[in-house]
Design a protein around this motif. Structure first.
Motif, mmCIF file in Angstrom:
data_model
loop_
_atom_site.group_PDB
_atom_site.id
_atom_site.type_symbol
_atom_site.label_atom_id
_atom_site.label_comp_id
_atom_site.label_asym_id
_atom_site.label_seq_id
_atom_site.Cartn_x
_atom_site.Cartn_y
_atom_site.Cartn_z
ATOM 1 N N GLY A 1 -22.526 -0.867 -4.750
ATOM 2 C CA GLY A 1 -22.408 -0.146 -6.010
ATOM 3 C C GLY A 1 -23.179 0.726 -6.321
ATOM 4 O O GLY A 1 -24.246 1.075 -5.819
ATOM 5 N N VAL A 2 -23.072 1.352 -7.363
ATOM 6 C CA VAL A 2 -23.667 2.697 -7.966
ATOM 7 C C VAL A 2 -23.963 2.111 -9.267
ATOM 8 O O VAL A 2 -23.256 1.652 -10.088
ATOM 9 N N ILE A 3 -25.351 2.511 -9.688
ATOM 10 C CA ILE A 3 -25.707 2.375 -10.948
ATOM 11 C C ILE A 3 -25.990 3.273 -11.591
ATOM 12 O O ILE A 3 -26.851 4.347 -10.903
ATOM 13 N N MET B 1 -24.514 6.083 -0.946
ATOM 14 C CA MET B 1 -23.324 5.447 -1.667
ATOM 15 C C MET B 1 -22.220 4.899 -0.709
ATOM 16 O O MET B 1 -21.826 3.680 -1.113
ATOM 17 N N LYS B 2 -22.206 5.184 0.351
ATOM 18 C CA LYS B 2 -21.183 4.667 1.524
ATOM 19 C C LYS B 2 -21.609 3.262 1.782
ATOM 20 O O LYS B 2 -20.932 2.498 2.051
ATOM 21 N N LYS C 1 -28.354 -1.818 -1.324
ATOM 22 C CA LYS C 1 -27.201 -2.659 -2.001
ATOM 23 C C LYS C 1 -26.706 -1.945 -3.384
ATOM 24 O O LYS C 1 -25.547 -1.963 -3.616
ATOM 25 N N TRP C 2 -27.568 -1.100 -3.939
ATOM 26 C CA TRP C 2 -27.206 -0.222 -5.168
ATOM 27 C C TRP C 2 -27.746 1.214 -5.166
ATOM 28 O O TRP C 2 -28.891 1.378 -4.606
#
Length: 150
Positions: free
Chosen positions: A132-134, A127-128, A65-66
């Motif tokens: 999201g990215v943290i 990432m795809k 998810k992240w």
């Protein structure tokens, strides 16, 4: 919590004391380089698998998810505090999966994980898939507290 219980038995082969001695670790200084050396690599050596494969339910996909971007040299406790804060801020559950390269990649076969075409890398693929990215940044000053999640 395993790392907190075990790290005092681990030697810090990445730094030395003022006298040149290799010292035992403590939880305030243990980082992902140490966890990789003392936990991830030994646990995954025989099966040449990613650490997450040792923990996840067999056959159950781990869709992130992240995606976490961070520095391996930060204290593992600071990393965990940032993830906990991110969960709190976003109202997430403890079951939401995070992709962290040290746990998701096969540490004994990194050449298979990192390639010339970034779009074929596990990083890009994660990432795809992620929502999201943290990005976890280390503090600018010693007295500014732990790293900050974005």
């Amino acid at each position: 919590h395993y790392v907190a219980r075990q790290c005092s038995k681990w030697l810090d082969s990445f730094s030395r004391s003022a006298t040149g001695e290799v010292e035992h670790l403590d939880i305030d200084h243990a980082n992902l380089y140490h966890v990789n050396q003392w936990l991830i690599k030994p646990a995954t050596f025989e099966k040449n698998c990613a650490f997450v494969e040792c923990l996840a339910d067999p056959g159950k996909k781990q869709i992130p998810k992240w995606f976490c971007s961070h520095w391996w040299g930060e204290a593992i406790l600071n990393f965990l505090r940032c993830i906990e804060r991110h969960v709190e801020i976003r109202g997430l559950s403890g079951e939401d999966p995070y992709w962290v390269c040290a746990y998701a990649n096969r540490q004994h076969a990194l050449n298979d994980e990192i390639c010339d075409d970034p779009r074929q890398s596990s990083f890009y693929k994660a990432m795809k898939l992620a929502q999201g990215v943290i990005l976890i940044l280390d503090p600018k000053r010693k007295d500014s507290g732990p790293a900050t999640p974005f």
